[in-house]
Design an enzyme around this catalytic site. Structure first.
Site, short mmCIF file in Angstrom:
data_model
loop_
_atom_site.label_atom_id
_atom_site.label_comp_id
_atom_site.label_asym_id
_atom_site.label_seq_id
_atom_site.Cartn_x
_atom_site.Cartn_y
_atom_site.Cartn_z
N HIS A 96 0.84 -1.20 0.00
CA HIS A 96 0.00 0.00 0.00
C HIS A 96 0.87 1.25 0.00
O HIS A 96 1.92 1.28 0.64
CB HIS A 96 -0.94 0.01 1.21
CG HIS A 96 -2.03 1.03 1.09
ND1 HIS A 96 -1.83 2.35 1.38
CD2 HIS A 96 -3.31 0.92 0.67
CE1 HIS A 96 -2.95 3.02 1.14
NE2 HIS A 96 -3.87 2.17 0.72
N GLU A 166 -3.77 2.24 -7.31
CA GLU A 166 -4.20 3.34 -6.46
C GLU A 166 -3.31 4.56 -6.72
O GLU A 166 -2.21 4.65 -6.17
CB GLU A 166 -4.09 2.95 -4.98
CG GLU A 166 -5.04 1.87 -4.55
CD GLU A 166 -5.20 1.85 -3.03
OE1 GLU A 166 -6.33 2.01 -2.56
OE2 GLU A 166 -4.19 1.70 -2.33
#
Length: 253
Positions: A96, A166
């Site tokens: 992430h 993302e």
């Protein structure tokens, strides 16, 4: 066989016992498409994994938000892939952007983590994405390809990997990539996989979008041919997560 729509909810570092129970109740009562149409995975903080797993409706699954890069041992504060498997947690989010930026996780380190987690039987949501500076410099695909390459160099079997694109500039900012911007990167990523992994991997691997996904924008994003689902942050803590799950019907319509 088409790619089954995938919706992940990343709760990040949020929640109390009471809040978690309320979120689970909302999820359990929500009207959503059947599990042959959409796969739903929620990712609470480590401490809430057992309670969420035990209370969550059967067709939804849980993911950890991270795990250690190798076997457990003298690594204070870390949680190993083996521990997650032992708890019956099937999924883990790795790479992430918050961990890359705040904790200095390199592409190579993330690649090692993905390979080790897969070797222990976990399924992986592997995150990639560029910063605003990188996008404005025109290097989006260079960045995303380098991040994906670091994973591809360590693994051969992609069947238990979901790739989450993302864009860092869209996470928690309220800015969202337009459906066309998302589709462009997803299509480029799929082309990269076709060339660097195999056409089969490119065709079967789900590439999901994350970055300020809401009930208002999810259907338009879901309509893009190479957007196979979402990794949802803030909205996954709210009832609108049910609306986002229902965007899967755009694909099955």
């Amino acid at each position: 066989m088409g790619r089954k729509f995938f919706v992940g909810g990343n709760w990040k570092c949020n929640g109390t016992t009471d809040q978690v129970e309320k979120i689970v109740k909302t999820l359990n009562e929500g009207q959503v498409p059947p599990s042959d149409v959409v796969e739903v995975v929620v990712s609470p903080p480590y401490v809430f994994l057992p309670v969420v797993k035990s209370q969550l409706r059967q067709e939804f699954h849980v993911a950890a938000q991270n795990c250690w890069v190798k076997k457990g041992g003298a690594f204070t504060g870390e949680v190993s892939a083996e521990m997650l498997v032992n708890l019956g947690v099937p999924w883990v989010i790795l790479g992430h952007s918050e961990r890359r930026a705040l904790l200095g996780e390199s592409n190579e380190f993330v690649g090692d983590k993905v390979a080790y987690a897969l070797s222990q039987g976990l399924k992986v949501i592997a995150c990639v994405g560029e910063t605003l500076e990188q996008r404005e410099a025109g290097s989006t695909m260079d960045v995303v390809a380098a991040q994906t390459k670091a994973i591809a160099e360590k693994i051969k079997d992609w069947s238990n990997v979901v790739v989450a694109y993302e864009p860092v500039w869209a996470i928690g900012t309220g800015k969202v990539a337009t459906p066309a911007q998302a589709q462009e990167v997803h299509a480029s990523l799929r082309d990269w996989l076709k060339t660097n992994a195999s056409p089969e991997v490119a065709e079967s691997t789900r590439i999901i979008y994350g970055g300020s996904v809401t009930a208002a924008n999810c259907k338009e994003l879901a309509a893009q041919p190479d957007v196979d689902g979402f990794l949802v942050g803030g909205a996954s803590l709210k009832p609108e997560f049910i609306d986002i799950i229902n965007a899967a019907t755009v694909k099955s319509a």
